[in-house]
Structures are given as structure tokens and as C-alpha cells.
Design a protein around this motif. Sequence first.
Motif, short mmCIF file in Angstrom:
data_model
loop_
_atom_site.label_atom_id
_atom_site.label_comp_id
_atom_site.label_asym_id
_atom_site.label_seq_id
_atom_site.Cartn_x
_atom_site.Cartn_y
_atom_site.Cartn_z
N ASP A 564 15.84 -1.72 -14.78
CA ASP A 564 16.08 -2.09 -16.16
C ASP A 564 17.27 -1.32 -16.71
N GLU A 565 17.48 -1.41 -18.02
CA GLU A 565 18.67 -0.79 -18.61
C GLU A 565 18.64 0.73 -18.55
N HIS A 566 17.44 1.31 -18.26
CA HIS A 566 17.34 2.77 -18.12
C HIS A 566 17.42 3.24 -16.67
N GLY A 567 17.42 2.29 -15.74
CA GLY A 567 17.45 2.65 -14.33
C GLY A 567 16.07 2.72 -13.69
N ARG A 568 15.03 2.19 -14.38
CA ARG A 568 13.67 2.21 -13.84
C ARG A 568 13.40 0.92 -13.05
N LEU A 569 12.65 1.05 -11.96
CA LEU A 569 12.29 -0.11 -11.15
C LEU A 569 11.36 -1.03 -11.94
N LEU A 570 11.50 -2.33 -11.71
CA LEU A 570 10.66 -3.33 -12.35
C LEU A 570 10.01 -4.20 -11.29
N ASN A 571 8.75 -4.56 -11.53
CA ASN A 571 8.05 -5.38 -10.56
C ASN A 571 6.90 -6.10 -11.22
N ASN A 572 6.66 -7.35 -10.83
CA ASN A 572 5.57 -8.14 -11.42
C ASN A 572 4.20 -7.61 -11.05
N TYR A 573 4.09 -6.84 -9.98
CA TYR A 573 2.78 -6.42 -9.49
C TYR A 573 2.29 -5.12 -10.12
N ILE A 574 3.12 -4.46 -10.89
CA ILE A 574 2.67 -3.32 -11.69
C ILE A 574 3.07 -3.58 -13.13
N ASP A 575 2.29 -3.04 -14.06
CA ASP A 575 2.40 -3.46 -15.45
C ASP A 575 3.39 -2.66 -16.28
N LEU A 576 4.06 -1.67 -15.68
CA LEU A 576 5.02 -0.86 -16.41
C LEU A 576 6.23 -0.57 -15.53
N PRO A 577 7.36 -0.22 -16.11
CA PRO A 577 8.49 0.23 -15.28
C PRO A 577 8.12 1.47 -14.47
N TYR A 578 8.85 1.69 -13.38
CA TYR A 578 8.50 2.75 -12.44
C TYR A 578 9.74 3.60 -12.16
N ILE A 579 9.60 4.93 -12.32
CA ILE A 579 10.69 5.85 -12.02
C ILE A 579 10.46 6.45 -10.64
N ASP A 580 11.31 6.10 -9.70
CA ASP A 580 11.17 6.62 -8.34
C ASP A 580 11.97 7.90 -8.15
N SER A 581 13.11 8.03 -8.85
CA SER A 581 13.92 9.25 -8.75
C SER A 581 14.75 9.39 -10.02
N VAL A 582 15.02 10.63 -10.42
CA VAL A 582 15.79 10.85 -11.65
C VAL A 582 17.25 10.48 -11.44
N GLU A 583 17.72 10.52 -10.18
CA GLU A 583 19.12 10.19 -9.91
C GLU A 583 19.44 8.74 -10.25
N SER A 584 18.44 7.86 -10.20
CA SER A 584 18.66 6.43 -10.46
C SER A 584 18.67 6.11 -11.95
N LEU A 585 18.29 7.06 -12.80
CA LEU A 585 18.24 6.82 -14.23
C LEU A 585 19.62 6.95 -14.86
N THR A 586 19.80 6.30 -16.00
CA THR A 586 21.04 6.48 -16.74
C THR A 586 21.09 7.91 -17.29
N ASP A 587 22.28 8.40 -17.55
CA ASP A 587 22.43 9.78 -18.02
C ASP A 587 21.68 10.00 -19.33
N VAL A 588 21.78 9.04 -20.24
CA VAL A 588 21.15 9.19 -21.55
C VAL A 588 19.63 9.25 -21.42
N PHE A 589 19.05 8.32 -20.63
CA PHE A 589 17.59 8.29 -20.50
C PHE A 589 17.08 9.52 -19.74
N ARG A 590 17.83 9.95 -18.71
CA ARG A 590 17.44 11.14 -17.96
C ARG A 590 17.39 12.36 -18.87
N GLU A 591 18.41 12.50 -19.73
CA GLU A 591 18.46 13.65 -20.64
C GLU A 591 17.34 13.58 -21.67
#
Length: 673
Positions: A564-591
Motif C-alpha cells: 500500500d502507500e505506506h509500504g505494507r503488504l496487502l492480501n485478501n486472505y488476511i484482514d489487515l495490512p502486514y508489515i514484514d520489514s521496516v526497510e519496505s516502509l516509506t520513510d514517513v510511515f517508518r518514522e
Amino acid sequence: MPLQIKDIIDLQTLIESEQVEFKLAGGKEGKGELPRDFWPTYSAMANGRGGWIVLGVKEQAGKFSPVGVVDPEKIKTDLFNQLNDRDRVSVNVLRSEEDVQIVSLQGKDVLAIHIPQAMRKQKPVYLKKSPFGNTYWRLHEGDRLCDDITVKRMLAEQLYDSRDNEVLSEHYAFVEDIDSDSLRIYRNLLSANNPQHPYLTYGPFELFKAIGGWRKDRETGKEGITLAGVLMFGKWDAITASAPNYVVDYQERPEAKTELRWVDRVFPDGTWSGNLFDFYRKVYQKLVADLKVPFTLEDGQRKTDTPVHIALREALVNALVHADFSERVSILIVKRPDMFGFRNPGLMRLPLEDVISGGVSDCRNRLLHQMFLLIGLGERAGSGMPKIFSGWQSANWRMPRLRENSSPAQTILELPTASLIPQHILDELHHRFDQQFDLLDDFEQILVATAAVEGWVNHERACQLTTRHPREVTLTLPRLESKGFLVARGEQKSKYYTLPGVSVMTPDEVFSLGLVNIPDSSTHSGGSSTHSGGSSTHSGGSSTHSATDHSVSGPEFNASVMRDEHGRLLNNYIDLPYIDSVESLTDVFRESLFSLAAIPRERLRLGDKELMKKVILSVCHGQYISVAALGAILNRNPNALRQQYLKILVEQGELKLAFPQYKNDPKQGYSAA
């Protein structure tokens, strides 16, 4: 009487249903002896809910294989000798030789030792000569040393039958510290319940004294207001002075979630006394308001006090009179569209099965209990919990769930208002299985329906749905599998059952499929993907899908770019976005996440565990986070986080899992419930 182990099925029952520890007992020279780590496990199980230690069984990668013990009679004799050695252990909790069974499994003799839960007067069960530093507790299938605070709590429970009859100091006075309006209304309720009661002729102080609010300690001669008197009828300053950890809280929440948003609340805010009697009166009316339960007729008269009303009344009184007011946990009552919840500080004084079956009572606050009984509230002789269960059964609602959390010590009763088998699920099962479904007994139908509603069912969940013996549950699940109603997956404690054609996706499978619901294709690069034809269902993070329904079209998928726009994984089989690693996040959201975790990030030695829990829940709000990513956000070792915080928060229902069927998967995600 303990379970009689006769075959592998009985061993499987232990593995699936109870605390069980497998140990080898070969000894230094292979002649057989009690292993050294037997005694910490003995202490931990006796101080908890009991369990089994099986000697002569090897556990490897979740597989259990009998290897046998040499001379089991010698080990059995040695066990009883050491159990009765006070330099070895403080007490022998085994009740008879039936607690130690020599069993032949696959041609090998093994020793199955049942460790009963110690009685309150026997705890703490400790090694050597001092309880401090030698008392163990069972936590996450491991033996952990109890801290001194926990040991002191056990000692207090051992010494005092009733925790509320303490005579407070002479600085507590009837006129200054007791709320006269509360006592006046109590008198009115006493009159309504028993118009001829002799206490009704007494003045306010004499009534207060007669019901246990004031007493004289015959051993010390000390006379004054009791702790029960202040808790039941006191003013706020007196209550908090006598019980500094006292907190009562009622919340009505608009959604079937554990989030903290509420639409109505009762807590000590300065507008009312804050005492237990007034809290009960305010909260009970809110609990039963808009209660959608049909009225019954008795002698031709409409009876508004239904079994459900009685169950809610008993549950509320039960939470108040069994609370340990020395614990740092609030009394919390929750009303939600899908359930009622009751939490009180302190663990149960009796084994769970005794509480549910009834007939035995060990009330923590006996004066408070008597005060409620005098006005027709509460039940005697351990009949309260059976009344709650039968009241819920009368409404055809799902069975209540009673459980404990050990850290901090609390008891939780959940009363779900969902139908045992919703009509649309019943219709679906009849369509799928035709008349064969009607040939199942009630319990079998409930298990199949649970698999349909929740996506899966395992032994633990099945035991929550019945009062039948765990062995019967163990036999019922594979019987349903053999009849074609269920399909088994996983092994040992990870085994679960689904409807035929339905599978629970593993994290690897979920993240290898096409990720969808991407909000804005301009925010990331890479190929597009679609998921078609599938009928996926999920509830509370549970990921299930039809094994034959789903199909994925498009190019080969690369999960790393489906974000998504924050760098979180999205999937129909889980009901919320998923953060697998902080490196994949946008700088603003990570901070922004680093800012939420600023205190633990800056302080490697954070002594305040409650603060750390609040930070974890705040960071995990609205998304799943892998333990590796959470470790990076909090600047902590991921394994230590999982052991010290995440498992506890999951058990307490404050965190939910992205993949509840795969609790220990490295890709497991955690979200604030």
C-alpha cells in the motif's frame, strides 16, 4: 481420578488437551532414574492447573515416540521417597498411587505421572527449604521461576480464607467513610427481599455491623470497620486508602472487537461513590437493558427474570466477590453486540473443572458474598457458575468460556451471544451433507458447525464447546473425519480440522498468491495481479479458503512490490495490512512507528513492563507486524519480545494473530485486537 492411559489414543488426548511434558529417564549409566529437571516441572504444574510428566517418551520436531524406561518400579519408589522428603520439595500433591501409571506403549514401558493442581493451602509448592527463588510456574509450556511478588500472593491466599475481613485502623470512621445513601438503599433491598428480616429493626450503624461492615477481632481485640465494609459501602477516599489498586470499570462497546472505543461507561469519576454496591446497581441495569430474550410464563404470570438475567446477575456478583483487590488489575465488565465479558483480578481458588461443575465453594471475599446474599444476589455452595452455564444454554447461545491469565493474575468469563448454530449455517450444512448431518449427535453437529463458522476447529476449541471428557473429544474429532464431515491437517498440538474442500492457508501460501486491494497503482512499481473465482472467508485474522475454488491469473507474482502507500503488504486472505520489514516502509510511515516506540528505542533497560505492553499495542494497531519487524521498531531482540510479551498479550486477547493455526510460524503477524 486421573485419566487412565491405556493406548496411544490416551497419549494423544494428553498431548492435545492438557499440560504435558515428555522426559527421558535413562540416568547416567542407563539404569534409569528421575531426571533432574523433573522437579521444576513438578513445582510448576502443581502451582498451576496440574498436568502430566511422561518419562520414557522422546519428543523430536513435534513427534513423540516411546523409548521406554529401565526398571520403572525403582523409579516409582524413588519418586515417592523424594516426594515425602521436605528437603527436596515442600509438599506431596499426588493423591494416590493411581497418579503414577506404568504403561506399555508400542512394546515399551513408560511412566506417566499425573501432577494434580495443589490446593490453595498447599501453595506455593517449592523446592528445597524456601519458597523464594525456588517456586516455579508454568508459562508457555516451560517452567519459569516465580518472582517474589507472585510467591507472596500465593502465601497470602494460603493464610487467609477470606481476604476481606481485615479490621482496618482506627482512622476509618463510620460517619466519615461510609456512604449513607448506599447503606440506605441496601436496607431497602433487604426489606424487598425479606420483609421480616430482624436486621430491618436496626439503626444504620447496627445494620452495618450486623452484615459484617464492622467487627471485633477476637484474637487481637482490635475493633473497627472491615475491608469488606469499605469496599461495599465506602466513600472513594476511604476505598482507595484501604485498597490502593481498586478500580472498577464498565464499558459498552459498539463493535465485536477488543478495541477501547466505548459508547457508554461507568467508572469512578467523582459523580458517585465508586463503591461495589453502587457499581453493581448501575452496571446490572445496563447489562440487561435491551436484552433480546423472550419472557417466560410462570403460573400464568409474565416472568421478566429469565435464566439469562439470572446468569448475568450471577456473573457480575461473581466478579466482585472473587476479586483479589491487592492485584494491579481492574474489575472490568464489557458489553458488546456479540458477548458479555467479566474480568476480575486474581486467579480461581479451585480447579477449573470444579468451578464449572459446582458444588464446591472457596470464595475469596466471604463478607462481601454474604452482603450480596442477604439482598437475594449471588448463589451459595458453588452453584453460581452452573447457573451461568445453564442460563446460557437455555438461550441456545454458545457455551461460556472461563479462563485465567497468570501475569498479571486475572480471571476472565466470556458469555457469547451468538447462536449455537446460526440458521444460515444450518441450511448450508444440510445442503452439503443432506440428511447425514441430522444423524450426528448434538456435540458432533456443534463441531461441524464450528468448523463451518470459524473455518477450522481443534481439540482446544472443541473442549470449550462441551463439558465432556477430553478423551471423548479426542475420539469424536477423528470419528467425524472418518465419516467425511471433517478433514484433519497438522500434527500433534498443531492438529486442526476443516470441512472437506476447505483448507487453512499457511503464511507462505498466502504471500505467494497474488496480493490485491492495492489502493493506488501509482504508488508502487511492478506487475499487477488479480485474484478471481475464490470465496475466501476470514474472521479475526483467520485465513481460510476453498481448496478447489481459488485461481490466480496474471504474471508471476512478486510479493515484495504488492504494497500500500505506506509500504505494507496487502492480501485478501488476511484482514489487515502486514508489515514484514521496516526497510519496505516509506520513510514517513517508518518514522511515525519509531516515534510511537521512542521510549523503548532509547532505553534498552525498560523496567516498566506495562509501558512496553502499551507501546506494543499502539504500534500494532490497525496492522499485522512480523516479530522481526516489531523487534526492529522497538529496538529489541525478536525472540525475547515473543517470549516476554507477545505470547502473553495473545493469551490475554489483547493481540490477535494473522495466522492463529500456525502460532509459531516465522511469518506470524501480530495486531492489536
